[in-house]
Scaffold this active site. Sequence first.
Site, PDB file in Angstrom:
ATOM      1  N   CYS A 176      48.141  45.366  40.208  1.00 19.88           N
ATOM      2  CA  CYS A 176      46.871  45.676  40.807  1.00 19.88           C
ATOM      3  C   CYS A 176      47.008  46.792  42.011  1.00 19.88           C
ATOM      4  O   CYS A 176      47.372  46.239  43.018  1.00 19.88           O
ATOM      5  CB  CYS A 176      45.970  44.632  40.863  1.00 19.88           C
ATOM      6  SG  CYS A 176      44.254  44.828  41.632  1.00 19.88           S
ATOM      7  N   ARG A 197      38.014  48.409  38.671  1.00 20.75           N
ATOM      8  CA  ARG A 197      37.176  47.380  39.531  1.00 20.75           C
ATOM      9  C   ARG A 197      36.436  48.151  40.892  1.00 20.75           C
ATOM     10  O   ARG A 197      36.940  48.722  41.564  1.00 20.75           O
ATOM     11  CB  ARG A 197      37.900  46.250  40.109  1.00 20.75           C
ATOM     12  CG  ARG A 197      37.112  45.120  40.639  1.00 20.75           C
ATOM     13  CD  ARG A 197      38.112  44.033  41.090  1.00 20.75           C
ATOM     14  NE  ARG A 197      38.756  43.675  40.287  1.00 20.75           N
ATOM     15  CZ  ARG A 197      40.014  43.497  39.866  1.00 20.75           C
ATOM     16  NH1 ARG A 197      40.478  43.815  40.915  1.00 20.75           N
ATOM     17  NH2 ARG A 197      40.554  42.939  38.963  1.00 20.75           N
TER      18      ARG A 197
END
Length: 407
Positions: A202, A272
Amino acid sequence: MDLLKTLVDKGLRRELPTRDEALAVLATSDDDLLDVVAAAGRVRRQWFGRRVKLNYLVNLKSGLCPEDCSYCSQRLGSQAGILKYTWLGADEASQAAAAGLAGGAKRVCLVASGRGPTDRDVDRVSKTIQAIKSAHEDVEVCACLGLLSEGQAERLRAAGADAYNHNLNTSEATYGEITTTHTYEDRVETVQRAQGAGLSACSGLIAGMGERDEDLVDVVFSLRELDPDSVPVNFLIPFEGTPLAREWNLTPQRALRILAMVRFVCPDVEVRLAGGREVHLRTLQPLALHLVNSIFLGDYLTSEGQAGQADLEMIADAGFEVEGAGTTTLPAHRADVLGGGCGGHGPAEDAGTATHACGGAGADGCGPCGGAAEERGVPAARETGEARTDLVTVRRRGAGTDVAPNA
């Protein structure tokens, strides 16, 4: 608009746009904003339908970081009045995580301030991961502990971690002007260590630090090359007491253009919406759901977010649905290869499901940065947003306090 048709076609084929096309998205006018959102929304729905993944942050250790990342309220020399505490115990951290899971989160992101973990810290976090997993078997756990040394990613993976977050934050060309205590290459190496250990990578960015459009495109193209499974997009939270407290360079419209550009460059990755969405998107937050497929629920590391119930209502009112624990996040072609990332080539496939993605530390958390834009010689952004210091609220609840968390 020919540009948007081209970008949609490329996004459905997982084909990389050109740099000029990505820059053109950022240069579109407010009159074209809804067209841009609609076009990027087609790409988002192709790969993720109308699902929104919820993630929950637990700040394991707050403040007193030796790094000089200028955006960060936990940085060396920060005068921000944030919570400061040492490591939460495994049981306390597990209880904090449970609040987010009860609110609908399927991933817990465990974050600790600092340059990077010692081996003792890795042992400590491993016990926390095991405590969370023993209480919630299906939860995804992402760790964000700073720069990793050799073998540490493997130990976290063995303890049950699913993912590791470490953001690039800004372009390689301007990185040294934002932080001096570590390098851009250090960050890339940590993401690669996580990938090499089989953790889902991530890695994302922070917008609103006075960067140019070219810097935003540079970092997103670098992320596509690095190939993480999830890309958190943070918008700077200008904390009083930090070098970037005067940086209010974003409007809601610019924030949406940035998210659209990220979606076009990284069509099939979990994008996100992370720290700063309430501050900079404000009432336009629901439009962002057409671009991202993942958000944080409730509060961030050192700042408060909007009420968790308001997040859930926003998702429902906008016509989206919370992604269930039994649904995998990524499309099938990415789910099959752990650590696969932000693009790839080949024919478009039906929107599938897969797991893996992690939370960004958030623009109020751990990561890189450094000096005000004027001091750094970085040109100011094209648009200047109104300073809304009333929307920056230091977290006084949840982890590290006796007050119930926001989830």
